[in-house]
Design a protein around this motif. Structure first.
Motif, PDB file in Angstrom:
ATOM      1  N   LEU A   7       0.825  -1.204   0.000  1.00 18.58           N
ATOM      2  CA  LEU A   7       0.000   0.000   0.000  1.00 18.58           C
ATOM      3  C   LEU A   7       0.863   1.260   0.000  1.00 18.58           C
ATOM      4  O   LEU A   7       0.595   2.205  -0.750  1.00 18.58           O
ATOM      5  CB  LEU A   7      -0.915   0.014   1.230  1.00 18.58           C
ATOM      6  N   GLU A   8       1.875   1.263   0.848  1.00 22.10           N
ATOM      7  CA  GLU A   8       2.711   2.456   0.983  1.00 22.10           C
ATOM      8  C   GLU A   8       3.401   2.816  -0.330  1.00 22.10           C
ATOM      9  O   GLU A   8       3.414   3.986  -0.728  1.00 22.10           O
ATOM     10  CB  GLU A   8       3.762   2.243   2.073  1.00 22.10           C
ATOM     11  N   GLU A   9       3.953   1.820  -1.003  1.00 19.24           N
ATOM     12  CA  GLU A   9       4.679   2.116  -2.239  1.00 19.24           C
ATOM     13  C   GLU A   9       3.756   2.379  -3.419  1.00 19.24           C
ATOM     14  O   GLU A   9       3.935   3.365  -4.152  1.00 19.24           O
ATOM     15  CB  GLU A   9       5.619   0.967  -2.598  1.00 19.24           C
ATOM     16  N   TYR A  10       2.759   1.526  -3.596  1.00 19.69           N
ATOM     17  CA  TYR A  10       2.033   1.556  -4.866  1.00 19.69           C
ATOM     18  C   TYR A  10       0.854   2.520  -4.891  1.00 19.69           C
ATOM     19  O   TYR A  10       0.457   2.961  -5.987  1.00 19.69           O
ATOM     20  CB  TYR A  10       1.621   0.136  -5.273  1.00 19.69           C
ATOM     21  N   THR A  11       0.279   2.857  -3.752  1.00 19.23           N
ATOM     22  CA  THR A  11      -0.723   3.927  -3.809  1.00 19.23           C
ATOM     23  C   THR A  11      -0.045   5.246  -4.164  1.00 19.23           C
ATOM     24  O   THR A  11      -0.617   6.053  -4.905  1.00 19.23           O
ATOM     25  CB  THR A  11      -1.489   4.069  -2.480  1.00 19.23           C
ATOM     26  N   MET A  12       1.164   5.450  -3.664  1.00 20.08           N
ATOM     27  CA  MET A  12       1.904   6.669  -4.018  1.00 20.08           C
ATOM     28  C   MET A  12       2.269   6.678  -5.495  1.00 20.08           C
ATOM     29  O   MET A  12       2.207   7.726  -6.149  1.00 20.08           O
ATOM     30  CB  MET A  12       3.153   6.802  -3.150  1.00 20.08           C
ATOM     31  N   ARG A  13       2.632   5.526  -6.024  1.00 17.80           N
ATOM     32  CA  ARG A  13       2.968   5.461  -7.446  1.00 17.80           C
ATOM     33  C   ARG A  13       1.740   5.746  -8.307  1.00 17.80           C
ATOM     34  O   ARG A  13       1.831   6.448  -9.327  1.00 17.80           O
ATOM     35  CB  ARG A  13       3.587   4.108  -7.785  1.00 17.80           C
ATOM     36  N   ALA A  14       0.592   5.214  -7.897  1.00 17.98           N
ATOM     37  CA  ALA A  14      -0.643   5.503  -8.625  1.00 17.98           C
ATOM     38  C   ALA A  14      -0.982   6.990  -8.533  1.00 17.98           C
ATOM     39  O   ALA A  14      -1.419   7.609  -9.523  1.00 17.98           O
ATOM     40  CB  ALA A  14      -1.789   4.659  -8.085  1.00 17.98           C
ATOM     41  N   ASP A  15      -0.780   7.577  -7.372  1.00 15.59           N
ATOM     42  CA  ASP A  15      -1.026   9.009  -7.206  1.00 15.59           C
ATOM     43  C   ASP A  15      -0.113   9.842  -8.101  1.00 15.59           C
ATOM     44  O   ASP A  15      -0.546  10.863  -8.661  1.00 15.59           O
ATOM     45  CB  ASP A  15      -0.818   9.426  -5.745  1.00 15.59           C
ATOM     46  N   ARG A  16       1.131   9.415  -8.227  1.00 11.60           N
ATOM     47  CA  ARG A  16       2.062  10.156  -9.089  1.00 11.60           C
ATOM     48  C   ARG A  16       1.633  10.098 -10.545  1.00 11.60           C
ATOM     49  O   ARG A  16       1.786  11.078 -11.280  1.00 11.60           O
ATOM     50  CB  ARG A  16       3.490   9.624  -8.921  1.00 11.60           C
ATOM     51  N   VAL A  17       1.097   8.949 -10.961  1.00 11.87           N
ATOM     52  CA  VAL A  17       0.573   8.857 -12.334  1.00 11.87           C
ATOM     53  C   VAL A  17      -0.578   9.836 -12.504  1.00 11.87           C
ATOM     54  O   VAL A  17      -0.618  10.599 -13.487  1.00 11.87           O
ATOM     55  CB  VAL A  17       0.098   7.422 -12.649  1.00 11.87           C
ATOM     56  N   TYR A  18      -1.500   9.829 -11.558  1.00 14.64           N
ATOM     57  CA  TYR A  18      -2.644  10.748 -11.644  1.00 14.64           C
ATOM     58  C   TYR A  18      -2.180  12.200 -11.674  1.00 14.64           C
ATOM     59  O   TYR A  18      -2.674  13.009 -12.483  1.00 14.64           O
ATOM     60  CB  TYR A  18      -3.586  10.521 -10.467  1.00 14.64           C
ATOM     61  N   ASP A  19      -1.234  12.540 -10.820  1.00 11.34           N
ATOM     62  CA  ASP A  19      -0.733  13.919 -10.782  1.00 11.34           C
ATOM     63  C   ASP A  19      -0.051  14.292 -12.092  1.00 11.34           C
ATOM     64  O   ASP A  19      -0.221  15.417 -12.594  1.00 11.34           O
ATOM     65  CB  ASP A  19       0.248  14.097  -9.619  1.00 11.34           C
ATOM     66  N   ALA A  20       0.723  13.373 -12.642  1.00  8.23           N
ATOM     67  CA  ALA A  20       1.420  13.645 -13.903  1.00  8.23           C
ATOM     68  C   ALA A  20       0.427  13.827 -15.046  1.00  8.23           C
ATOM     69  O   ALA A  20       0.584  14.708 -15.904  1.00  8.23           O
ATOM     70  CB  ALA A  20       2.404  12.518 -14.224  1.00  8.23           C
ATOM     71  N   VAL A  21      -0.609  12.992 -15.059  1.00  7.13           N
ATOM     72  CA  VAL A  21      -1.638  13.109 -16.084  1.00  7.13           C
ATOM     73  C   VAL A  21      -2.378  14.442 -15.950  1.00  7.13           C
ATOM     74  O   VAL A  21      -2.623  15.151 -16.933  1.00  7.13           O
ATOM     75  CB  VAL A  21      -2.627  11.922 -15.993  1.00  7.13           C
ATOM     76  N   THR A  22      -2.714  14.792 -14.726  1.00  9.12           N
ATOM     77  CA  THR A  22      -3.385  16.066 -14.482  1.00  9.12           C
ATOM     78  C   THR A  22      -2.528  17.235 -14.939  1.00  9.12           C
ATOM     79  O   THR A  22      -3.029  18.194 -15.543  1.00  9.12           O
ATOM     80  CB  THR A  22      -3.731  16.221 -12.992  1.00  9.12           C
ATOM     81  N   GLU A  23      -1.245  17.150 -14.652  1.00 12.64           N
ATOM     82  CA  GLU A  23      -0.310  18.208 -15.067  1.00 12.64           C
ATOM     83  C   GLU A  23      -0.293  18.344 -16.581  1.00 12.64           C
ATOM     84  O   GLU A  23      -0.314  19.466 -17.126  1.00 12.64           O
ATOM     85  CB  GLU A  23       1.090  17.891 -14.538  1.00 12.64           C
ATOM     86  N   LYS A  24      -0.264  17.223 -17.298  1.00 11.49           N
ATOM     87  CA  LYS A  24      -0.236  17.270 -18.763  1.00 11.49           C
ATOM     88  C   LYS A  24      -1.535  17.803 -19.342  1.00 11.49           C
ATOM     89  O   LYS A  24      -1.543  18.490 -20.362  1.00 11.49           O
ATOM     90  CB  LYS A  24       0.049  15.875 -19.326  1.00 11.49           C
ATOM     91  N   ILE A  25      -2.641  17.493 -18.698  1.00  7.82           N
ATOM     92  CA  ILE A  25      -3.945  17.911 -19.220  1.00  7.82           C
ATOM     93  C   ILE A  25      -4.285  19.336 -18.846  1.00  7.82           C
ATOM     94  O   ILE A  25      -4.737  20.128 -19.683  1.00  7.82           O
ATOM     95  CB  ILE A  25      -5.055  16.953 -18.711  1.00  7.82           C
ATOM     96  N   ARG A  26      -4.016  19.656 -17.586  1.00 14.02           N
ATOM     97  CA  ARG A  26      -4.467  20.958 -17.068  1.00 14.02           C
ATOM     98  C   ARG A  26      -3.347  21.957 -16.824  1.00 14.02           C
ATOM     99  O   ARG A  26      -3.616  23.122 -16.541  1.00 14.02           O
ATOM    100  CB  ARG A  26      -5.260  20.754 -15.774  1.00 14.02           C
ATOM    101  N   GLY A  27      -2.118  21.472 -16.844  1.00 13.04           N
ATOM    102  CA  GLY A  27      -0.999  22.363 -16.605  1.00 13.04           C
ATOM    103  C   GLY A  27      -0.788  22.674 -15.153  1.00 13.04           C
ATOM    104  O   GLY A  27      -0.096  23.611 -14.802  1.00 13.04           O
ATOM    105  N   LYS A  28      -1.428  21.867 -14.293  1.00 14.81           N
ATOM    106  CA  LYS A  28      -1.260  22.035 -12.851  1.00 14.81           C
ATOM    107  C   LYS A  28      -1.605  20.729 -12.167  1.00 14.81           C
ATOM    108  O   LYS A  28      -2.237  19.852 -12.759  1.00 14.81           O
ATOM    109  CB  LYS A  28      -2.163  23.141 -12.311  1.00 14.81           C
TER     110      LYS A  28
END
Length: 208
Positions: A186-207
């Motif tokens: 949980l500790e490692e992979y929920t953070m990795r999933a969150d980083r994917v979501y954040d990176a995708v959001t950054e690419k789509i919305r610029g933030k």
């Protein structure tokens, strides 16, 4: 007929009923299969495109892994149900039956084994989705984000099926080891999933 062969309507109908199975573990397996399928969708929209030619071989390899994993996750829908049934029966043993504690302990172990294996499979899916999000087609990047969110939810859901059973185990050393393993994933992979979501959001919305 396995749960993966049900229509979505039939599966959700039995899920909503008082039947012992399927339950949260089978639902988590299905959600994870949806997540990795979304990752593979990104790959399908990437290969053959000149703009992504440098990553094509890598993406194709990920797609093969993702397709195999999708099938494994669907099988986990039945594996979870099969692992829970002995526990469901064990709860029906009279409390004054001297055989009950041993039967319960064995059933609890079986009921934990399936969601722990599911968690390991989901972690593999998150790693693949990371790759699709990083190197896949930008027109499908949102699908990688949705896939990551699905897998994160499935991972957390599978862990609950471990924790609800370890608390009833008499062998506390064994129970605590299972909990440590689940917590580490949980500790490692929920953070990795969150980083994917954040990176995708950054690419789509610029933030973020």
């Amino acid at each position: 007929m396995g749960f993966q062969d049900y229509t979505l309507g039939d599966f959700t109908e039995v899920l909503a009923s008082k039947e012992a199975v399927p339950g949260g573990g089978s639902a988590a397996a299905l959600v994870a299969a949806v997540g990795v399928a979304l990752g593979n969708m990104v790959g399908s929209l990437t290969v053959g495109k000149k703009a992504y030619a440098d990553a094509e071989d890598e993406v194709r390899a990920w797609m093969e892994q993702a397709e195999a994993l999708r099938g494994e996750l669907l099988l986990c829908m039945d594996a979870d149900a099969e692992a829970f049934l002995p526990l469901s029966k064990a709860y029906g043993i009279p409390k004054d039956d001297p055989a009950r504690p041993a039967v319960m302990e064995d059933a609890l172990r079986q009921a934990c084994a399936a969601p722990l294996e599911l968690m390991n499979q989901i972690c593999r899916a998150i790693v693949l989705i990371e790759g699709f999000a990083a190197k896949g087609s930008r027109i499908a990047i949102s699908d990688a984000g949705v896939g990551a969110l699905c897998c994160k939810a499935a991972l957390q859901g599978a862990s609950l099926n471990i924790f609800i059973n370890t608390k009833s185990m008499q062998d506390r050393e064994y129970a605590e080891e299972l909990e440590r393993r689940a917590d580490a994933l949980l500790e490692e992979y929920t953070m990795r999933a969150d980083r994917v979501y954040d990176a995708v959001t950054e690419k789509i919305r610029g933030k973020k």
